[in-house]
Design a protein around this motif. Sequence first.
Motif, PDB file in Angstrom:
ATOM      1  N   HIS A  17      23.850  89.745  72.393  1.00  0.00           N
ATOM      2  CA  HIS A  17      23.878  88.475  73.134  1.00  0.00           C
ATOM      3  C   HIS A  17      25.339  88.193  73.477  1.00  0.00           C
ATOM      4  N   GLU A  35      22.255  79.904  69.582  1.00  0.00           N
ATOM      5  CA  GLU A  35      21.186  80.487  70.391  1.00  0.00           C
ATOM      6  C   GLU A  35      20.808  81.879  69.890  1.00  0.00           C
ATOM      7  N   ARG A 191      18.503  90.765  84.004  1.00  0.00           N
ATOM      8  CA  ARG A 191      18.208  89.326  83.963  1.00  0.00           C
ATOM      9  C   ARG A 191      16.736  89.000  83.748  1.00  0.00           C
ATOM     10  N   THR A 192      15.874  90.004  83.787  1.00  0.00           N
ATOM     11  CA  THR A 192      14.440  89.763  83.621  1.00  0.00           C
ATOM     12  C   THR A 192      13.857  90.738  82.614  1.00  0.00           C
ATOM     13  N   LEU A 209      23.151  91.532  77.091  1.00  0.00           N
ATOM     14  CA  LEU A 209      22.570  90.480  77.927  1.00  0.00           C
ATOM     15  C   LEU A 209      23.317  89.163  77.742  1.00  0.00           C
ATOM     16  N   SER A 210      23.518  88.457  78.850  1.00  0.00           N
ATOM     17  CA  SER A 210      23.986  87.077  78.759  1.00  0.00           C
ATOM     18  C   SER A 210      22.833  86.107  78.991  1.00  0.00           C
ATOM     19  N   LYS A 211      21.729  86.607  79.568  1.00  0.00           N
ATOM     20  CA  LYS A 211      20.540  85.791  79.827  1.00  0.00           C
ATOM     21  C   LYS A 211      19.414  86.204  78.874  1.00  0.00           C
ATOM     22  N   SER A 212      19.734  86.289  77.613  1.00  0.00           N
ATOM     23  CA  SER A 212      18.780  86.826  76.633  1.00  0.00           C
ATOM     24  C   SER A 212      17.494  86.023  76.557  1.00  0.00           C
ATOM     25  N   ALA A 214      15.938  84.175  78.827  1.00  0.00           N
ATOM     26  CA  ALA A 214      15.072  84.408  79.987  1.00  0.00           C
ATOM     27  C   ALA A 214      14.418  85.775  79.921  1.00  0.00           C
TER      28      ALA A 214
END
Length: 221
Positions: A17, A35, A191-192, A209-212, A214
Amino acid sequence: MTPAPLTRAAVADMIDHTLLAPQASPADVDALIVEARKLGVYAICLSPSMLPVRAPGLVVATVAGFPSGKHHSLVKGAEARLAVDQGAAEVDMVIDVGAALAGDFNAVLADIITVREATRDRAVLKVIVESAALTDAAIVGACRAAEQAGADFVKTSTGFHPAGGASAHAVRLMAETVGGRLGVKASGGIRTAEDAAAMIAAGATRLGLSKSAAVLDGFPD
């Protein structure tokens, strides 16, 4: 035999993350740690200037020579050594991408060896090859240099290069080159859940990932 479907928990256990934005503040790091614990990810990845941090139960990773790779090898080694002294258990270093493009894999090898010797056996070493900026031949050469230098992982991307981030093609090529002897980290532009699943299917064993949240929301419990 059909592989078992990916679960949220299984994917979370593969995630670094990540917070590497130049504008990141200590408050952002605190929020990242909260988070990360909530999501159940494997590790957090921070800029070295944000260390040390208190993150019990999480692996702490950082970067060296980031994001350009155009730092002297001794500077990368010193940065990595200091980060490990401050609690980092993993270091993601950026190679000299220009050297790889020029086919100078002896220079790439020497660069990685310098960081490996600086961290010794105190940290997992991941080598960022910036795959979107390289030819297939240069990706293979950089991965071979990383293995020869004693790295633990090869990694696709910083996420900051204008050429782009991870691709399933690059991950597959990297996985085939290291043959399970090193891990493969896919990072940059994931991102997905569909993106993540494609990288794992191609051979990724770790995800940056920075958008973990999502991404994980797209996997079943």
